[in-house]
Design a protein around this motif. Structure first.
Motif, PDB file in Angstrom:
ATOM      1  N   THR A 115       0.809  -1.219   0.000  1.00 39.50           N
ATOM      2  CA  THR A 115       0.000   0.000   0.000  1.00 39.50           C
ATOM      3  C   THR A 115       0.844   1.272   0.000  1.00 39.50           C
ATOM      4  N   GLN A 116       2.119   1.141   0.375  1.00 45.33           N
ATOM      5  CA  GLN A 116       2.969   2.329   0.471  1.00 45.33           C
ATOM      6  C   GLN A 116       4.438   1.945   0.310  1.00 45.33           C
ATOM      7  N   LEU A 117       5.194   2.872  -0.228  1.00 46.63           N
ATOM      8  CA  LEU A 117       6.650   2.756  -0.263  1.00 46.63           C
ATOM      9  C   LEU A 117       7.215   3.865   0.606  1.00 46.63           C
ATOM     10  N   SER A 118       8.347   3.592   1.237  1.00 40.60           N
ATOM     11  CA  SER A 118       9.034   4.625   2.008  1.00 40.60           C
ATOM     12  C   SER A 118      10.535   4.459   1.813  1.00 40.60           C
ATOM     13  N   ARG A 126      17.160  12.226  -3.018  1.00 43.44           N
ATOM     14  CA  ARG A 126      15.848  12.837  -2.769  1.00 43.44           C
ATOM     15  C   ARG A 126      15.169  13.302  -4.062  1.00 43.44           C
ATOM     16  N   PRO A 127      15.865  14.014  -4.956  1.00 47.29           N
ATOM     17  CA  PRO A 127      15.186  14.459  -6.191  1.00 47.29           C
ATOM     18  C   PRO A 127      14.663  13.310  -7.055  1.00 47.29           C
ATOM     19  N   ILE A 128      15.355  12.196  -7.072  1.00 44.09           N
ATOM     20  CA  ILE A 128      14.906  11.035  -7.855  1.00 44.09           C
ATOM     21  C   ILE A 128      13.574  10.537  -7.320  1.00 44.09           C
ATOM     22  N   PHE A 134       7.170  10.643  -4.623  1.00 45.53           N
ATOM     23  CA  PHE A 134       7.336  10.534  -3.179  1.00 45.53           C
ATOM     24  C   PHE A 134       7.226  11.931  -2.564  1.00 45.53           C
ATOM     25  N   THR A 135       6.709  11.995  -1.342  1.00 47.76           N
ATOM     26  CA  THR A 135       6.605  13.272  -0.639  1.00 47.76           C
ATOM     27  C   THR A 135       7.345  13.192   0.697  1.00 47.76           C
ATOM     28  N   LEU A 136       7.823  14.332   1.119  1.00 43.91           N
ATOM     29  CA  LEU A 136       8.597  14.434   2.355  1.00 43.91           C
ATOM     30  C   LEU A 136       7.702  14.293   3.575  1.00 43.91           C
ATOM     31  N   CYS A 137       8.103  13.395   4.478  1.00 44.36           N
ATOM     32  CA  CYS A 137       7.435  13.277   5.783  1.00 44.36           C
ATOM     33  C   CYS A 137       8.170  14.130   6.810  1.00 44.36           C
ATOM     34  N   HIS A 138       9.500  13.920   6.882  1.00 44.31           N
ATOM     35  CA  HIS A 138      10.317  14.696   7.814  1.00 44.31           C
ATOM     36  C   HIS A 138      11.791  14.389   7.557  1.00 44.31           C
ATOM     37  N   PRO A 139      12.662  15.282   8.032  1.00 40.47           N
ATOM     38  CA  PRO A 139      14.101  14.984   7.940  1.00 40.47           C
ATOM     39  C   PRO A 139      14.429  13.754   8.794  1.00 40.47           C
ATOM     40  N   SER A 140      15.482  13.071   8.435  1.00 38.54           N
ATOM     41  CA  SER A 140      15.922  11.907   9.200  1.00 38.54           C
ATOM     42  C   SER A 140      17.441  11.967   9.331  1.00 38.54           C
ATOM     43  N   TYR A 141      17.960  11.120  10.162  1.00 37.89           N
ATOM     44  CA  TYR A 141      19.417  11.056  10.290  1.00 37.89           C
ATOM     45  C   TYR A 141      19.827   9.712  10.856  1.00 37.89           C
ATOM     46  N   THR A 155       7.648   9.181   1.499  1.00 35.12           N
ATOM     47  CA  THR A 155       6.697   8.088   1.298  1.00 35.12           C
ATOM     48  C   THR A 155       5.895   8.320   0.023  1.00 35.12           C
ATOM     49  N   LYS A 156       5.305   7.218  -0.433  1.00 38.73           N
ATOM     50  CA  LYS A 156       4.441   7.279  -1.610  1.00 38.73           C
ATOM     51  C   LYS A 156       3.383   6.192  -1.493  1.00 38.73           C
TER      52      LYS A 156
END
Length: 158
Positions: A115-118, A126-128, A134-141, A155-156
């Motif tokens: 149902t979703q990719l992340s 990120r640009p790819i 895909f849309t931004l959920c939040h920054p990560s590290y 996620t998408k």
């Protein structure tokens, strides 16, 4: 060039490609310390065979039968649809290989009724992913060897 499924015999090539792709990054966000923390040296064939056993992985092969890119998605219940790897050999970047691999992965995931990719994308990838919807959920590290590797959880729905 063609896309095919990963086999354990390809693990050495995956290891070399992964390490080279990281070490040859030219981006102001990734100095040598960060690149070394990300991939200090190529990992063993066994490491990659074990690591990719629980995933669905595709590779791009060039006309010389060399592995030039790969993508891998987690298929287990708790991480289903999480893209763990998308790497292209430095000399083949900017040629649509990452996008072709991503399309193959998305088609397969749709067939599996995911149902979703992340993905935790880097500044480079990120640009790819955003181009693919895909849309931004939040920054990560991630913290590795005393270095902070910044990224973006995207996620998408599919």
């Amino acid at each position: 060039m063609f896309i095919t499924e990963f086999t354990p015999a390809m693990a050495d090539q995956i290891s070399q490609l992964y390490h080279q792709a990281i070490q040859q990054i030219s981006h102001p966000r990734y100095n040598q310390s960060k690149k070394t923390a990300w991939s200090k040296a190529p990992r063993s064939k066994k490491y990659w065979q074990i690591r990719l056993r629980r995933n669905k992985t595709w590779v791009m092969i060039n006309e010389h039968q060399q592995l030039i890119g790969f993508i891998s998605v987690a298929t287990d219940f708790t991480h289903q649809g999480y893209i763990e790897y998308l790497y292209v050999s430095p000399q083949y970047q900017q040629q649509g290989i990452a996008s072709a691999l991503l399309r193959t992965l998305q088609t397969w995931c749709q067939q599996q009724s995911f149902t979703q990719l992340s993905v935790d994308a880097s500044y480079l990838s990120r640009p790819i992913f955003e181009k693919a919807g895909f849309t931004l959920c939040h920054p990560s590290y991630q913290r590795k060897l005393g270095q902070t590797l910044n990224g973006f959880l995207l996620t998408k729905p599919i």
